[in-house]
Design a protein around this motif. Structure first.
Motif, PDB file in Angstrom:
ATOM      1  N   UNK A 211      43.682   4.833  30.538  1.00 44.93           N
ATOM      2  CA  UNK A 211      44.876   5.454  29.926  1.00 44.93           C
ATOM      3  C   UNK A 211      44.508   6.395  28.779  1.00 44.93           C
ATOM      4  N   UNK A 212      43.380   6.157  28.098  1.00 45.57           N
ATOM      5  CA  UNK A 212      42.999   6.975  26.945  1.00 45.57           C
ATOM      6  C   UNK A 212      42.219   8.234  27.330  1.00 45.57           C
ATOM      7  N   UNK A 213      41.886   8.402  28.599  1.00 45.36           N
ATOM      8  CA  UNK A 213      41.180   9.588  29.048  1.00 45.36           C
ATOM      9  C   UNK A 213      42.163  10.725  29.276  1.00 45.36           C
ATOM     10  N   UNK A 214      41.700  11.961  29.080  1.00 42.53           N
ATOM     11  CA  UNK A 214      42.494  13.132  29.384  1.00 42.53           C
ATOM     12  C   UNK A 214      41.922  13.788  30.634  1.00 42.53           C
ATOM     13  N   UNK A 215      42.764  13.908  31.660  1.00 44.40           N
ATOM     14  CA  UNK A 215      42.343  14.519  32.924  1.00 44.40           C
ATOM     15  C   UNK A 215      43.230  15.739  33.157  1.00 44.40           C
ATOM     16  N   UNK A 216      42.598  16.918  33.225  1.00 40.95           N
ATOM     17  CA  UNK A 216      43.325  18.168  33.382  1.00 40.95           C
ATOM     18  C   UNK A 216      42.785  18.925  34.582  1.00 40.95           C
ATOM     19  N   UNK A 217      43.677  19.313  35.477  1.00 40.62           N
ATOM     20  CA  UNK A 217      43.265  20.148  36.616  1.00 40.62           C
ATOM     21  C   UNK A 217      43.031  21.559  36.104  1.00 40.62           C
ATOM     22  N   UNK A 218      42.097  22.245  36.717  1.00 37.37           N
ATOM     23  CA  UNK A 218      41.764  23.620  36.328  1.00 37.37           C
ATOM     24  C   UNK A 218      42.991  24.523  36.402  1.00 37.37           C
ATOM     25  N   UNK A 219      43.861  24.285  37.391  1.00 35.47           N
ATOM     26  CA  UNK A 219      45.065  25.099  37.575  1.00 35.47           C
ATOM     27  C   UNK A 219      46.022  24.942  36.406  1.00 35.47           C
ATOM     28  N   UNK A 220      45.979  23.804  35.716  1.00 35.56           N
ATOM     29  CA  UNK A 220      46.894  23.523  34.612  1.00 35.56           C
ATOM     30  C   UNK A 220      46.427  24.137  33.297  1.00 35.56           C
ATOM     31  N   UNK A 221      45.206  24.595  33.254  1.00 33.47           N
ATOM     32  CA  UNK A 221      44.647  25.163  32.006  1.00 33.47           C
ATOM     33  C   UNK A 221      45.176  26.550  31.749  1.00 33.47           C
TER      34      UNK A 221
END
Length: 53
Positions: A43-53
């Motif tokens: 839960x404390x990790x941040x996961x971001x898709x490249x498309x969302x950047x």
């Protein structure tokens, strides 16, 4: 039976992602299932898709 064998070789769509665990940043290609699993387990990790950047 043919459909079962066919599904074994079906390639899932992968997404380029940035994962930040608070110390290290990792760049991985993950499927949506893997992204969802990591979000639930960490839960404390941040996961971001490249498309969302």
């Amino acid at each position: 039976m043919f459909e079962t064998i066919k599904n074994l070789f079906k390639k899932e769509e992968t997404f380029s992602c940035i994962i930040f665990d608070g110390k290290k940043m990792k760049y991985l290609d993950l499927t949506q299932k893997e992204i969802d699993r990591l979000k639930q387990e960490h839960k404390d990790w941040t996961i971001t898709k490249k498309e969302e950047c």
